[in-house]
Design a protein around this motif. Structure first.
Motif, mmCIF file in Angstrom:
data_model
loop_
_atom_site.group_PDB
_atom_site.id
_atom_site.type_symbol
_atom_site.label_atom_id
_atom_site.label_comp_id
_atom_site.label_asym_id
_atom_site.label_seq_id
_atom_site.Cartn_x
_atom_site.Cartn_y
_atom_site.Cartn_z
ATOM 1 N N THR A 46 85.504 -32.772 39.235
ATOM 2 C CA THR A 46 86.120 -32.858 40.557
ATOM 3 C C THR A 46 85.667 -34.123 41.281
ATOM 4 O O THR A 46 84.469 -34.415 41.357
ATOM 5 C CB THR A 46 85.752 -31.629 41.405
ATOM 6 O OG1 THR A 46 86.156 -30.440 40.711
ATOM 7 C CG2 THR A 46 86.447 -31.676 42.757
ATOM 8 N N TYR A 47 86.636 -34.854 41.812
ATOM 9 C CA TYR A 47 86.369 -36.079 42.566
ATOM 10 C C TYR A 47 86.924 -35.946 43.983
ATOM 11 O O TYR A 47 87.961 -35.307 44.197
ATOM 12 C CB TYR A 47 87.039 -37.290 41.910
ATOM 13 C CG TYR A 47 86.549 -37.602 40.514
ATOM 14 C CD1 TYR A 47 85.543 -38.544 40.301
ATOM 15 C CD2 TYR A 47 87.101 -36.968 39.410
ATOM 16 C CE1 TYR A 47 85.099 -38.844 39.020
ATOM 17 C CE2 TYR A 47 86.661 -37.255 38.122
ATOM 18 C CZ TYR A 47 85.662 -38.191 37.934
ATOM 19 O OH TYR A 47 85.225 -38.478 36.664
ATOM 20 N N THR A 48 86.232 -36.567 44.931
ATOM 21 C CA THR A 48 86.800 -36.756 46.258
ATOM 22 C C THR A 48 87.523 -38.095 46.239
ATOM 23 O O THR A 48 86.943 -39.109 45.846
ATOM 24 C CB THR A 48 85.709 -36.783 47.342
ATOM 25 O OG1 THR A 48 84.948 -35.577 47.274
ATOM 26 C CG2 THR A 48 86.335 -36.905 48.729
ATOM 27 N N MET A 49 88.796 -38.090 46.636
ATOM 28 C CA MET A 49 89.591 -39.318 46.610
ATOM 29 C C MET A 49 90.285 -39.533 47.944
ATOM 30 O O MET A 49 90.589 -38.574 48.664
ATOM 31 C CB MET A 49 90.628 -39.268 45.483
ATOM 32 C CG MET A 49 90.032 -39.151 44.089
ATOM 33 S SD MET A 49 91.269 -39.415 42.790
ATOM 34 C CE MET A 49 90.265 -39.133 41.321
ATOM 35 N N THR A 50 90.531 -40.795 48.242
ATOM 36 C CA THR A 50 91.186 -41.183 49.484
ATOM 37 C C THR A 50 92.573 -41.736 49.181
ATOM 38 O O THR A 50 92.741 -42.526 48.242
ATOM 39 C CB THR A 50 90.365 -42.263 50.219
ATOM 40 O OG1 THR A 50 89.032 -41.787 50.421
ATOM 41 C CG2 THR A 50 90.991 -42.597 51.568
ATOM 42 N N ILE A 51 93.556 -41.319 49.970
ATOM 43 C CA ILE A 51 94.916 -41.822 49.789
ATOM 44 C C ILE A 51 94.997 -43.272 50.254
ATOM 45 O O ILE A 51 94.621 -43.599 51.388
ATOM 46 C CB ILE A 51 95.931 -40.964 50.566
ATOM 47 C CG1 ILE A 51 95.958 -39.539 49.994
ATOM 48 C CG2 ILE A 51 97.326 -41.589 50.518
ATOM 49 C CD1 ILE A 51 96.884 -38.601 50.734
ATOM 50 N N VAL A 52 95.467 -44.143 49.363
ATOM 51 C CA VAL A 52 95.651 -45.558 49.694
ATOM 52 C C VAL A 52 97.069 -45.786 50.204
ATOM 53 O O VAL A 52 97.285 -46.384 51.262
ATOM 54 C CB VAL A 52 95.373 -46.450 48.463
ATOM 55 C CG1 VAL A 52 95.628 -47.924 48.802
ATOM 56 C CG2 VAL A 52 93.945 -46.244 47.966
ATOM 57 N N GLU A 53 98.030 -45.314 49.439
ATOM 58 C CA GLU A 53 99.435 -45.404 49.822
ATOM 59 C C GLU A 53 100.206 -44.373 49.023
ATOM 60 O O GLU A 53 99.731 -43.878 47.996
ATOM 61 C CB GLU A 53 99.995 -46.809 49.548
ATOM 62 C CG GLU A 53 99.923 -47.220 48.079
ATOM 63 C CD GLU A 53 100.435 -48.631 47.841
ATOM 64 O OE1 GLU A 53 100.610 -49.363 48.835
ATOM 65 O OE2 GLU A 53 100.661 -48.988 46.672
ATOM 66 N N GLY A 54 101.395 -44.036 49.503
ATOM 67 C CA GLY A 54 102.131 -43.046 48.737
ATOM 68 C C GLY A 54 103.527 -42.771 49.248
ATOM 69 O O GLY A 54 103.889 -43.115 50.378
ATOM 70 N N SER A 55 104.299 -42.155 48.374
ATOM 71 C CA SER A 55 105.636 -41.670 48.693
ATOM 72 C C SER A 55 105.754 -40.274 48.097
ATOM 73 O O SER A 55 104.806 -39.767 47.500
ATOM 74 C CB SER A 55 106.699 -42.590 48.088
ATOM 75 O OG SER A 55 106.670 -42.506 46.665
#
Length: 246
Positions: A46-55
């Motif tokens: 399990t990783y904590t991740m941050t949204i950079v960009e998305g659709s």
């Protein structure tokens, strides 16, 4: 924090791209924006991740850190369920996933009223696997339980050889005055790596099936003096195992 499972790999620059339904869920359902954080499980880590960009079709994530804690049971518990009527197997899949089940084997028992042909088998398994994924995300599991295709008694006996401990829930055992408590049996096998438990459909297992299981190393268990429904018994057993080992 929302949790997602993915088969995508983390790139060398510590980014990961989520596609399809999960991307749509992040952007359209959860209304996430750049800077929001999510948990993403990659290969049982399990990783904590941050949204950079998305659709709604693709979301680029940046790894923030790795979670060392696991929420999995210390023993792999697999459940064999005689094919029940209606949507009971969906309920079992959802709740058993929340309780820590490792694998589910639908079983074509002699007393199963429901019969799956090849086409129905594939559709049912796909549906159940999706339910397991959603339940694993909701309960913050580190893995999604595997939903196996429906198996015969012969296939069950073959599969059972890979498990360290094998139990069969026998309603006839519940009627005995001197039945052995499930908790006592669990204490005796504490420390094993895997447990397989067989549950019958409505009407229970046929005595010939019980005999075949006993001859192949299965031990009968009683889940108390009351007769439990086919959708209740696996959840009772998983709860007892969790209480004993976690």
């Amino acid at each position: 924090m929302q949790r997602y499972f993915t088969n995508e790999l983390i790139a060398e620059n510590n980014t990961l791209t989520v596609l399809g339904e999960d991307a749509h869920h992040m952007i359209q359902v959860m209304r996430m924006i750049p800077g929001d954080e999510v948990y993403v499980v990659v290969d049982a880590v399990t990783y904590t991740m941050t949204i950079v960009e998305g659709s709604s079709k693709s979301v680029l994530l940046q790894v923030k850190d790795k979670q060392d804690q696991t929420n999995e049971m210390p023993v792999k518990v697999s459940i064999v369920c005689g094919l029940p009527k209606g949507d009971k197997l969906e309920l079992i899949t959802q709740k058993a996933t929340e309780l820590g089940m490792h694998t589910l084997y639908p079983f074509e028992a002699k007393r199963s009223i429901v019969k799956w042909d090849k086409q129905k088998n594939e559709k049912k398994i796909a549906r159940l696997q999706k339910i397991a994924k959603e339940a694993a995300e909701q309960s913050h599991r580190s893995m999604i339980p595997h939903i196996h295709t429906a198996i015969s008694i012969k296939e069950l006996l073959d599969i059972s050889n890979s498990y360290h401990v094998r139990f069969v829930a026998d309603e006839e055992d519940a009627k005995l005055e001197e039945r052995q408590r499930f908790s006592d049996l669990l204490k005796k096998v504490n420390g094993v790596e895997s447990i397989l438990i067989v549950f019958g459909p409505e009407g229970g297992l046929d005595r010939h099936e019980i005999k075949a299981l006993h001859e192949n190393g299965f031990q009968s268990i009683s889940l108390g003096p009351r007769i439990l429904r086919t959708e209740t018994a696996p959840l009772y057993a998983l709860s007892a195992i969790s209480y004993e080992y976690e």
